[in-house]
Design an enzyme around this catalytic site. Structure first.
Site, PDB file in Angstrom:
ATOM      1  CG  HIS A  46      -6.087   2.029   5.086  1.00  0.00           C
ATOM      2  ND1 HIS A  46      -5.639   2.995   5.954  1.00  0.00           N
ATOM      3  CD2 HIS A  46      -5.046   1.177   4.890  1.00  0.00           C
ATOM      4  CE1 HIS A  46      -4.377   2.733   6.269  1.00  0.00           C
ATOM      5  NE2 HIS A  46      -3.998   1.634   5.637  1.00  0.00           N
ATOM      6  CB  SER A  84       4.684  -1.436  12.279  1.00  0.00           C
ATOM      7  OG  SER A  84       4.155  -0.161  12.521  1.00  0.00           O
ATOM      8  N   GLY A 111       2.727  -0.992   4.278  1.00  0.00           N
ATOM      9  CA  GLY A 111       2.750   0.408   3.856  1.00  0.00           C
ATOM     10  C   GLY A 111       4.177   0.868   3.609  1.00  0.00           C
ATOM     11  N   GLY A 112       4.758   1.518   4.619  1.00  0.00           N
ATOM     12  CA  GLY A 112       6.092   2.118   4.480  1.00  0.00           C
ATOM     13  C   GLY A 112       7.118   1.201   3.823  1.00  0.00           C
ATOM     14  CG  ASN A 145      -1.753   1.208   1.377  1.00  0.00           C
ATOM     15  OD1 ASN A 145      -1.897   1.972   0.420  1.00  0.00           O
ATOM     16  ND2 ASN A 145      -2.323   1.417   2.556  1.00  0.00           N
ATOM     17  CD1 TRP A 146       3.741   0.911  -2.637  1.00  0.00           C
ATOM     18  CD2 TRP A 146       3.875   1.948  -4.625  1.00  0.00           C
ATOM     19  NE1 TRP A 146       4.552   0.168  -3.447  1.00  0.00           N
ATOM     20  CE2 TRP A 146       4.658   0.765  -4.669  1.00  0.00           C
ATOM     21  CE3 TRP A 146       3.808   2.748  -5.761  1.00  0.00           C
ATOM     22  CZ2 TRP A 146       5.367   0.384  -5.808  1.00  0.00           C
ATOM     23  CZ3 TRP A 146       4.509   2.369  -6.898  1.00  0.00           C
ATOM     24  CH2 TRP A 146       5.282   1.199  -6.920  1.00  0.00           C
ATOM     25  CE  LYS A 147      -0.209   3.468   4.623  1.00  0.00           C
ATOM     26  NZ  LYS A 147      -0.182   3.617   6.064  1.00  0.00           N
ATOM     27  N   GLY A 175      10.979   0.421  10.190  1.00  0.00           N
ATOM     28  CA  GLY A 175      11.842   0.042  11.309  1.00  0.00           C
ATOM     29  C   GLY A 175      11.525   0.783  12.595  1.00  0.00           C
ATOM     30  CD  GLU A 179      -3.227  -1.376   8.047  1.00  0.00           C
ATOM     31  OE1 GLU A 179      -2.196  -1.774   7.525  1.00  0.00           O
ATOM     32  OE2 GLU A 179      -3.994  -0.573   7.519  1.00  0.00           O
TER      33      GLU A 179
HETATM   34  P1  PGA Z   1       2.642   0.455   7.556  1.00  0.00           P
HETATM   35  O1  PGA Z   1       1.255   0.759   6.860  1.00  0.00           O
HETATM   36  O2  PGA Z   1       3.134  -0.860   7.064  1.00  0.00           O
HETATM   37  O3  PGA Z   1       3.527   1.603   7.127  1.00  0.00           O
HETATM   38  O4  PGA Z   1       2.397   0.431   9.017  1.00  0.00           O
HETATM   39  C1  PGA Z   1       0.338  -0.254   6.625  1.00  0.00           C
HETATM   40  C2  PGA Z   1      -0.930   0.349   6.088  1.00  0.00           C
HETATM   41  O5  PGA Z   1      -1.395   1.363   6.624  1.00  0.00           O
HETATM   42  O6  PGA Z   1      -1.498  -0.184   5.119  1.00  0.00           O
END
Ligand code: PGA
Length: 248
Positions: free
Chosen positions: A95, A208, A229-230, A8-10, A177, A166
């Site tokens: 989300h 995370s 995400g990240g 999920n690149w947001k 990290g 989530e």
């Molecule tokens: P994250 O994000 O892996 O950076 O915590 C996950 C998400 O919100 O889809």
């Protein structure tokens, strides 16, 4: 059921050039992985979908959101038909970051119906509205209510639905990290709970995940993949997570 890893690149990256670079690196790193064991989805910002349509082969494209209406006067919205023009297979709905903008359970239910009518696979996120120290019984009650309202009247082959646990308090804010995931034990227990409410559905965990903490999550049978995400913007990190899930 195959495990599913979703990037999920947001609202990242900022240029198509970077998006293409990340996509090519990911696609290259997936070579040789067993497609019978694992599925990969990349959900970039909408504007990069046309530019990535031909860059991904193993990985499938997904949308980060969809309009609850199929067409009409909805400024700033994207319809399912427009998304399908670019060959998307999945769409994330519900989300936490969208629920925080005011999306209600009933509104998410409409989006799910649109996806199902248009043969698109939803990735439904649940868990918004709890805190880390909320008692587990209350976390389960919140998730159960979301599932019941979000999926009300949704006629979907269970095999085509992915549900992601989530909650807001596990999301990394994009700094790989330094996030604060749920414990693998809690994540697995909640995935198992979701499966008891909606049986025969693929249930994944998001929040995370990174190359260092992924091991224990991947070992848990109840966790059938991850929403990332990240770390999904860093090809080496993302590929490391994928490979751990593919092996476990
Ligand atoms: P994250 O994000 O892996 O950076 O915590 C996950 C998400 O919100 O889809």
């Amino acid at each position: 059921m195959k495990r599913l890893l979703v990037g999920n690149w947001k609202m990242n990256p900022q240029t198509l050039e970077e998006a293409r670079f990340i996509a090519h690196r990911i696609e290259h790193g997936l070579l040789g992985l067993d497609r019978n064991r694992i599925e990969i989805a990349i959900c970039p910002p909408f504007v990069f979908l046309p530019g990535l349509k031909h860059a991904l082969h193993f990985a499938k494209l997904g949308g980060q959101n969809v309009s609850a209406s199929s067409s009409g006067p909805y400024t700033g919205e994207i319809s399912i038909h427009q998304l399908k023009e670019f060959g998307i297979t999945y769409v994330i709905v519900g989300h936490s970051e969208r629920r925080a903008l005011g999306e209600t359970d009933e509104y998410i239910n409409k989006k799910l119906k649109i996806l199902v009518e248009n043969q698109t696979q939803p990735i439904l996120c649940v868990g918004f509205g709890t805190k880390r120290n909320t008692p587990d019984s209350l976390k389960k009650a919140v998730v159960k209510k979301q599932l019941q309202v979000n999926l009300k009247g949704v006629k979907l082959a269970k095999s085509k639905l992915t549900i992601c646990y989530e909650p807001t308090w596990v999301i990394s804010q994009g700094r790989v990290g330094t996030g604060n995931p749920a414990t693998p034990r809690h994540a697995a227990a909640m995935c198992q709970f979701i499966n008891s409410v909606i049986p025969k559905t693929r249930v994944i965990y998001g929040g995370s995940l990174d190359s260092k903490n992924v091991g224990e999550f991947a070992e848990a049978k109840a966790i059938e993949g991850g929403l990332i995400g990240g770390a999904s913007l860093h090809p080496d990190e993302f590929l490391a997570i994928v490979k751990v899930f593919a092996k476990s």
